[in-house]
Structure formats: structure tokens, C-alpha cells
Enzyme design. Structure first.
Site, PDB file in Angstrom:
ATOM      1  N   LYS A  54       0.857  -0.989  -0.128  1.00 48.46           N
ATOM      2  CA  LYS A  54       0.075  -0.292  -0.057  1.00 48.46           C
ATOM      3  C   LYS A  54       0.942   1.546  -0.033  1.00 48.46           C
ATOM      4  CE  LYS A  54      -2.481  -1.948   3.759  1.00 48.46           C
ATOM      5  NZ  LYS A  54      -2.895  -1.845   4.730  1.00 48.46           N
ATOM      6  N   GLY A 143      11.498 -18.434  13.116  1.00 50.64           N
ATOM      7  CA  GLY A 143      12.426 -16.868  12.486  1.00 50.64           C
ATOM      8  C   GLY A 143      13.302 -17.881  11.667  1.00 50.64           C
ATOM      9  N   ILE A 145      15.551 -19.694  12.777  1.00 49.60           N
ATOM     10  CA  ILE A 145      16.067 -21.381  13.192  1.00 49.60           C
ATOM     11  C   ILE A 145      15.800 -22.290  12.052  1.00 49.60           C
ATOM     12  CG2 ILE A 145      16.576 -23.045  14.738  1.00 49.60           C
ATOM     13  CD1 ILE A 145      15.498 -20.519  16.547  1.00 49.60           C
ATOM     14  N   GLY A 196      12.944  -2.580  20.709  1.00 52.41           N
ATOM     15  CA  GLY A 196      12.426  -2.825  19.412  1.00 52.41           C
ATOM     16  C   GLY A 196      12.026  -4.304  19.109  1.00 52.41           C
ATOM     17  N   GLU A 199       6.515  -5.137  20.810  1.00 56.39           N
ATOM     18  CA  GLU A 199       5.333  -4.094  19.848  1.00 56.39           C
ATOM     19  C   GLU A 199       4.453  -3.682  20.437  1.00 56.39           C
ATOM     20  OE1 GLU A 199       3.578  -5.458  15.915  1.00 56.39           O
ATOM     21  OE2 GLU A 199       5.159  -7.185  15.716  1.00 56.39           O
ATOM     22  N   ASP A 210       0.901 -15.794  19.698  1.00 52.39           N
ATOM     23  CA  ASP A 210       1.607 -16.459  18.733  1.00 52.39           C
ATOM     24  C   ASP A 210       2.123 -17.688  19.094  1.00 52.39           C
ATOM     25  OD1 ASP A 210       3.971 -14.968  16.609  1.00 52.39           O
ATOM     26  OD2 ASP A 210       5.042 -16.017  18.182  1.00 52.39           O
ATOM     27  N   LYS A 214       2.376 -21.264  16.768  1.00 53.05           N
ATOM     28  CA  LYS A 214       3.265 -21.798  16.468  1.00 53.05           C
ATOM     29  C   LYS A 214       3.442 -23.182  16.683  1.00 53.05           C
ATOM     30  CE  LYS A 214       6.629 -17.607  16.398  1.00 53.05           C
ATOM     31  NZ  LYS A 214       7.507 -16.521  16.925  1.00 53.05           N
ATOM     32  N   GLY A 311      13.350 -11.138  13.296  1.00 53.86           N
ATOM     33  CA  GLY A 311      14.041  -9.920  13.579  1.00 53.86           C
ATOM     34  C   GLY A 311      14.195  -9.814  11.311  1.00 53.86           C
TER      35      GLY A 311
HETATM   36  N1  LIG Z   1       8.714  -9.051  12.931  1.00 58.74           N
HETATM   37  C1  LIG Z   1       9.481 -11.011  13.362  1.00 58.74           C
HETATM   38  O1  LIG Z   1      10.251 -10.238  13.310  1.00 58.74           O
HETATM   39  C2  LIG Z   1       8.633 -11.971  12.047  1.00 58.74           C
HETATM   40  C3  LIG Z   1       9.377 -12.842  12.495  1.00 58.74           C
HETATM   41  C4  LIG Z   1       9.180 -14.229  12.196  1.00 58.74           C
HETATM   42  C5  LIG Z   1       7.915 -14.005  11.243  1.00 58.74           C
HETATM   43  N2  LIG Z   1       7.071 -13.176  10.937  1.00 58.74           N
HETATM   44  C6  LIG Z   1       5.876 -12.891  10.225  1.00 58.74           C
HETATM   45  O2  LIG Z   1       6.574 -12.311   8.925  1.00 58.74           O
HETATM   46  C7  LIG Z   1       4.769 -11.501   8.103  1.00 58.74           C
HETATM   47  C8  LIG Z   1       5.638  -9.631   7.915  1.00 58.74           C
HETATM   48  O3  LIG Z   1       5.722  -9.591   9.397  1.00 58.74           O
HETATM   49  P1  LIG Z   1       6.054  -7.992   9.134  1.00 58.74           P
HETATM   50  O4  LIG Z   1       7.025  -8.092  10.741  1.00 58.74           O
HETATM   51  O5  LIG Z   1       7.424  -7.902   8.404  1.00 58.74           O
HETATM   52  O6  LIG Z   1       4.786  -6.886   8.989  1.00 58.74           O
HETATM   53  P2  LIG Z   1       4.671  -5.695   8.487  1.00 58.74           P
HETATM   54  O7  LIG Z   1       5.950  -5.108   8.828  1.00 58.74           O
HETATM   55  O8  LIG Z   1       3.144  -4.963   9.130  1.00 58.74           O
HETATM   56  O9  LIG Z   1       4.975  -6.088   7.134  1.00 58.74           O
HETATM   57  C9  LIG Z   1       3.009  -6.303   6.278  1.00 58.74           C
HETATM   58  C10 LIG Z   1       3.690  -5.138   5.503  1.00 58.74           C
HETATM   59  O10 LIG Z   1       2.232  -5.412   4.469  1.00 58.74           O
HETATM   60  C11 LIG Z   1       1.657  -4.850   4.508  1.00 58.74           C
HETATM   61  N3  LIG Z   1       0.589  -4.485   3.484  1.00 58.74           N
HETATM   62  C12 LIG Z   1      -0.413  -6.181   4.690  1.00 58.74           C
HETATM   63  N4  LIG Z   1      -1.689  -5.830   3.916  1.00 58.74           N
HETATM   64  C13 LIG Z   1      -1.525  -5.310   2.409  1.00 58.74           C
HETATM   65  C14 LIG Z   1      -2.308  -5.691   1.796  1.00 58.74           C
HETATM   66  N5  LIG Z   1      -3.658  -6.008   2.094  1.00 58.74           N
HETATM   67  N6  LIG Z   1      -1.847  -4.907   0.387  1.00 58.74           N
HETATM   68  C15 LIG Z   1      -0.756  -4.395   0.351  1.00 58.74           C
HETATM   69  N7  LIG Z   1       0.022  -4.074   1.477  1.00 58.74           N
HETATM   70  C16 LIG Z   1      -0.603  -5.189   2.604  1.00 58.74           C
HETATM   71  C17 LIG Z   1       1.297  -3.510   5.282  1.00 58.74           C
HETATM   72  O11 LIG Z   1       0.960  -2.172   4.820  1.00 58.74           O
HETATM   73  P3  LIG Z   1       0.307  -1.465   6.130  1.00 58.74           P
HETATM   74  O12 LIG Z   1       1.779  -1.170   7.282  1.00 58.74           O
HETATM   75  O13 LIG Z   1       0.621   0.086   5.412  1.00 58.74           O
HETATM   76  O14 LIG Z   1      -0.381  -1.972   6.671  1.00 58.74           O
HETATM   77  C18 LIG Z   1       3.322  -3.794   5.639  1.00 58.74           C
HETATM   78  O15 LIG Z   1       3.429  -2.902   4.646  1.00 58.74           O
HETATM   79  C19 LIG Z   1       3.789 -12.148   9.336  1.00 58.74           C
HETATM   80  O16 LIG Z   1       3.568 -12.983   8.959  1.00 58.74           O
HETATM   81  C20 LIG Z   1       5.093 -12.019  10.111  1.00 58.74           C
HETATM   82  O17 LIG Z   1       3.984 -12.749  11.569  1.00 58.74           O
HETATM   83  C21 LIG Z   1       8.504 -11.604  11.916  1.00 58.74           C
END
Ligand SMILES: NC(=O)c1ccc[n+]([C@@H]2O[C@H](COP(=O)([O-])OP(=O)(O)OC[C@H]3O[C@@H](n4cnc5c(N)ncnc54)[C@H](OP(=O)(O)O)[C@@H]3O)[C@@H](O)[C@H]2O)c1
Length: 331
Positions: A54, A143, A145, A196, A199, A210, A214, A311
């Protein structure tokens, strides 16, 4: 499509990316950072050619050609040049529907989305099988691992009897700070947020949701049992007090949020709760934001895998490992 690196012709694999957030940006960055060696290991030049996102203008610390962005997911599903879709949107919907559309369009899918997988595991894996493509999700549990590859490949000669995991970096960081700094839950949470590791709204982590996602995925892979996350008895860490941490210490233990599953003559048992571990248990030394999984197999014995469970770059490592594996074996 083919291109050349050095004297060797390399096939080109085009990738569609859903979501350029935290992990999407890490994945884009890691692919650029290790482009040459990834091409060598995949036997293909990998390029993210379209991105569903977006917010095009957000500062991400990387250059992305604006022409790659789209707000219409059909631009990715209907692109015949794209053979792999990486889903990094998060949430159950529209992520599940988008993954199904990609699989039904004959594209392989790689995802880190534990919430969508835990809720819709059969639908997604059946759609992949029906279309003769893969869905891979190494990054969804632990993540960086490589525990899913270990469980579904290297360890498949074993009958598993027990799995114990520290599967959430936020809660492990908070419990570590409460133990080492004698901090209250509230102070430790504030520090985790400042660093960081938590959240602004930490509910999904601290209430154990969460980890339930898993553990639900692990129960499918390790024991072949489908249990939805809300059917897993779960207690998070919001009720943990300084006194309980001190009591654990006095007994020669540490308090950890443990996802636990084991099999006995009565069947499969599973739950998530703050648990006292003896200081000499392999999981007792897993501190701060680190994750680990401890597995018992009837041939291998006890095994533990340890590393960064979250991360951008650690998670990208797992995402790209899945992409490379698909490019190498299936394309
Ligand atoms: N963070 C971690 O360390 C981690 C580790 C392992 C797995 N994960 C998994 O990885 C995935 C992503 O996590 P993240 O931390 O990267 O999340 P994030 O920072 O919120 O990234 C998601 C991105 O997708 C965009 N988005 C969501 N819905 C959309 C749509 N319908 N159309 C277009 N863009 C859209 C969001 O935009 P907006 O912000 O504008 O909504 C955001 O930029 C999740 O499933 C999470 O559980 C994360």
C-alpha cells in the site's frame, strides 16, 4: 528466461512479493546483499519483479524501482513470468486468500505467516498438492532457525516423543530481564519495547497467542495432528511476578515460557505456560530475544536448535532459504 553470470548461463526466476514491511524489506535487502552467492546456490538469478504494497513512499533504507509496486494482487497472480510468490503481509486475511490465489495460479508460495498457516494449514497444503506446487514456511516458526527443514527432512527417520520450545523472543526477553535485572513485568516490557523486541501492542506475544500459532504448526509437522491455536491450553506471561522468578531461582531453576508437546500411552498432550526449568536443562540458558527448540526422537535422542527467532535479516534468511530450495529443485 535465462541470463549469464561469468561464463555460465543461469535461468532467471521472477518472484512476486506480497508486503514490503519489516520482513519484506529484510528479504529484499538480503537478496541484494547476497545476490551472487544466492544465484550460485539456487542455480538461478532470483529477482523480485513485482511488489504488492500500500505504502510506496515509506523510508525503508533500500532502493526499489517504483515500477515494481502494485496495489492489485492480480498483477502478480496473473503474471506468467512469476513462478514464486513470497507472502509477508501478516494476519489471516487477506493473506490466506492471496496464497490460495497464487497456488491456484500454479505458483510456489513461501510465507512467514504463522497466523494464516495455523488457522488454514490443510486448505493451504491441499491447494499446493492439488496444483503440483510447494508451500514452504520455514520462517513461520523459530524465525531464522532451520527447524522445519530439520523436522521434515533430516530427522524424518525418527518417531518423535517430545517437543519443548522457547518460541517467542519478546516474552523470553522480558523473562530474562525480570530474572537478571530483578525487574518487574511492567519495567521489563517497557525495556523490550524500547529495544524493539516488543510491539507497541504486545498482546499477541505476552498472552501466548503467537506461540500457540507456532505450536499448532509444529503439532502438524512433528506429530501429524491438526490442532487449531485456540484449542491449545495457553497461559502467557502477564501474570508472572518478581516473587515467582525469585522462587524459581531459589529452587535452582529459571522461569521460561515453554511450548510443550509430548506423547504417552494416553495420547498427545500440548500446552503453553510459564514453566520452571532446572538450570542444567538445555533450554535454561536460552536468554534474551533468542529462541530454541528441544526435540526427542527415538533414534537421534535429544536434539536442540538455537538461534534468532525474529528480526528482518534472520527471518529473511529462512524465507530466502525456502525460495532457493524451490528454485533449485522445482524450477
Ligand atoms: N517481525 C518478525 O520478526 C517476524 C518473524 C517471523 C515471522 N514474521 C511474520 O512475517 C510476516 C510479516 O511481518 P512484518 O513484521 O514484516 O509485518 P509488517 O511490518 O506489518 O509488514 C507487512 C506489510 O504488508 C503491508 N500490507 C498488509 N496488508 C496489505 C494489503 N492487503 N495490500 C498491500 N499491502 C499490505 C503492510 O502495509 P501497512 O503497514 O500499510 O498495513 C506492511 O507494509 C507476518 O506474518 C509475521 O508473523 C515476522
Amino acid at each position: 528466461m535465462y541470463s549469464r553470470i561469468g561464463g555460465m548461463a543461469l535461468k532467471k526466476v521472477n518472484i512476486g512479493l506480497l508486503g514490503l514491511g519489516n520482513i519484506g524489506t529484510g528479504t529484499y535487502k538480503a537478496l541484494e546483499m547476497n545476490k551472487g552467492l544466492i544465484a550460485k546456490n539456487a542455480g538461478a538469478e532470483l529477482e523480485i519483479t513485482r511488489i504488492l504494497e500500500k505504502d510506496v513512499d515509506r523510508e525503508r533504507g533500500i532502493y526499489v524501482d517504483p515500477a515494481k509496486f502494485t496495489q492489485n494482487p492480480e498483477d502478480i497472480f496473473s503474471d506468467p513470468e512469476i513462478s514464486i510468490v513470497i507472502e509477508l503481509l501478516g494476519g489471516i486475511e487477506p493473506a490466506t486468500s492471496f496464497m490460495l490465489s497464487a497456488l491456484n495460479a500454479g505458483k510456489h508460495v513461501v510465507t512467514a505467516n504463522k497466523a494464516a498457516l495455523a488457522e488454514n494449514y490443510e486448505v493451504l497444503t491441499e491447494a499446493a498438492a492439488k496444483n503440483g506446487v510447494s508451500i514452504k514456511f520455514e520462517a513461520s516458526v523459530g524465525g531464522g532457525i532451520p527447524l522445519i527443514e530439520a523436522i521434515t527432512s533430516s530427522l524424518t527417520a525418527n518417531e518423535f516423543t517430545e517437543v519443548l520450545g522457547i518460541l517467542n523472543g519478546t516474552t523470553n526477553y522480558i523473562l530474562t530481564k525480570m530474572s537478571t535485572d530483578n525487574a518487574s513485568y511492567e519495567t521489563a516490557l517497557k525495556e523490550a519495547q524500547a529495544q524493539g523486541f516488543a510491539e507497541a501492542d504486545p498482546t499477541a506475544d505476552v498472552e501466548g497467542h503467537d506461540v500457540a500459532n507456532k505450536l499448532s504448526i509444529l503439532l502438524s509437522l512433528v506429530f501429524g495432528e491438526r490442532v487449531k491455536p485456540d484449542a491449545i491450553p495457553t497461559t502467557g506471561i502477564t501474570g508472572v511476578t518478581k516473587e515467582q522468578i525469585e522462587e524459581a531461582k531459589a529452587q535452582g531453576c529459571v522461569l521460561k515460557l515453554i511450548a510443550s508437546a509430548f506423547k504417552d500411552s494416553e495420547g498427545l498432550h500440548y500446552f503453553i505456560q510459564p514453566t520452571m526449568l532446572n538450570q542444567d536443562h538445555p533450554l535454561a540458558g536460552v536468554n534474551n530475544e533468542f529462541n530454541a527448540i528441544f526435540i526427542k526422537g527415538n533414534a537421534v535422542g535429544d536434539i536442540m536448535l538455537y538461534g534468532k527467532g525474529a528480526g528482518p535479516l534472520p527471518t529473511a534468511s529462512a524465507v530466502l532459504g525456502d525460495v532457493i530450495s524451490i528454485a533449485k529443485r522445482s524450477l
